[in-house]
Design a protein around this motif. Structure first.
Motif, PDB file in Angstrom:
ATOM      1  N   PRO A   6       0.802  -1.219   0.000  1.00 40.40           N
ATOM      2  CA  PRO A   6       0.000   0.000   0.000  1.00 40.40           C
ATOM      3  C   PRO A   6       0.841   1.279   0.000  1.00 40.40           C
ATOM      4  CG  PRO A   6      -0.046  -1.008   2.171  1.00 40.40           C
ATOM      5  CD  PRO A   6       0.774  -1.903   1.292  1.00 40.40           C
ATOM      6  N   ILE A   7       0.340   2.259  -0.727  1.00 38.35           N
ATOM      7  CA  ILE A   7       0.856   3.629  -0.711  1.00 38.35           C
ATOM      8  C   ILE A   7      -0.298   4.454  -0.157  1.00 38.35           C
ATOM      9  CG2 ILE A   7       1.744   5.539  -2.091  1.00 38.35           C
ATOM     10  CD1 ILE A   7       2.514   3.437  -4.238  1.00 38.35           C
ATOM     11  N   VAL A   8      -0.142   4.987   1.052  1.00 41.21           N
ATOM     12  CA  VAL A   8      -1.289   5.572   1.750  1.00 41.21           C
ATOM     13  C   VAL A   8      -1.028   6.989   2.239  1.00 41.21           C
ATOM     14  CG1 VAL A   8      -2.011   3.279   2.536  1.00 41.21           C
ATOM     15  CG2 VAL A   8      -0.629   4.696   4.044  1.00 41.21           C
ATOM     16  N   ALA A   9      -2.119   7.725   2.417  1.00 38.78           N
ATOM     17  CA  ALA A   9      -2.054   9.000   3.126  1.00 38.78           C
ATOM     18  C   ALA A   9      -1.898   8.683   4.608  1.00 38.78           C
ATOM     19  CB  ALA A   9      -3.322   9.804   2.884  1.00 38.78           C
ATOM     20  N   SER A  10      -1.204   9.532   5.323  1.00 37.90           N
ATOM     21  CA  SER A  10      -0.955   9.298   6.753  1.00 37.90           C
ATOM     22  C   SER A  10      -2.125   9.830   7.572  1.00 37.90           C
ATOM     23  CB  SER A  10       0.349   9.979   7.167  1.00 37.90           C
ATOM     24  OG  SER A  10       1.415   9.506   6.388  1.00 37.90           O
ATOM     25  N   THR A  11      -3.173   9.018   7.641  1.00 33.57           N
ATOM     26  CA  THR A  11      -4.369   9.413   8.379  1.00 33.57           C
ATOM     27  C   THR A  11      -5.039   8.193   8.993  1.00 33.57           C
ATOM     28  OG1 THR A  11      -6.432  10.682   8.242  1.00 33.57           O
ATOM     29  CG2 THR A  11      -5.914   9.296   6.368  1.00 33.57           C
ATOM     30  N   GLY A  12      -5.662   8.387  10.130  1.00 35.41           N
ATOM     31  CA  GLY A  12      -6.466   7.349  10.773  1.00 35.41           C
ATOM     32  C   GLY A  12      -5.785   6.004  10.893  1.00 35.41           C
ATOM     33  N   GLY A  13      -6.543   4.961  10.572  1.00 36.93           N
ATOM     34  CA  GLY A  13      -6.058   3.595  10.690  1.00 36.93           C
ATOM     35  C   GLY A  13      -4.956   3.238   9.708  1.00 36.93           C
ATOM     36  N   LEU A  14      -4.803   4.024   8.656  1.00 41.54           N
ATOM     37  CA  LEU A  14      -3.725   3.756   7.698  1.00 41.54           C
ATOM     38  C   LEU A  14      -2.363   3.918   8.367  1.00 41.54           C
ATOM     39  CD1 LEU A  14      -5.203   5.645   4.611  1.00 41.54           C
ATOM     40  CD2 LEU A  14      -5.241   3.181   5.044  1.00 41.54           C
TER      41      LEU A  14
END
Length: 97
Positions: free
Chosen positions: A27-35
């Motif tokens: 995964p390539i994710v935004a740094s927010t919440g459960g991510l």
């Protein structure tokens, strides 16, 4: 797929990254919440940083962060580092225990 991109502004928990990692997609994710809790930078995926939460406009800084992170991820393509990251993703215990 080799990568899945999740550029969420809000993501309280999220299951898509868990499903992806279970089957070897990094995964390539935004740094927010459960991510943030489930994707460890450089170990089980890539984080883009937190995005601007103003949903009425696209922040050029968010676009830049996304592009930069994708370039970093693509630089690992077909390398031992990516193979290790894929294995790290699949080796996790993602159960509810």
């Amino acid at each position: 797929a080799d990568f899945v991109m999740i550029p969420s502004r809000f993501e309280p928990s999220g299951l898509i990254q868990l499903h992806a990692m279970r089957y070897g997609t990094v995964p390539i994710v935004a740094s927010t919440g459960g991510l943030v809790d489930t994707v460890k930078e450089g170990f089980t995926g890539f984080q883009m940083g937190a995005f601007n939460v103003d949903c009425d406009a696209i922040d050029p800084a968010d676009v830049g962060a996304l592009a930069t992170t994708v370039k970093i991820a693509l630089a690992t393509y077909d390398t031992p580092a990516l193979k290790e990251m894929i294995q790290n993703c699949m080796d996790q215990d993602l159960s509810w225990k």
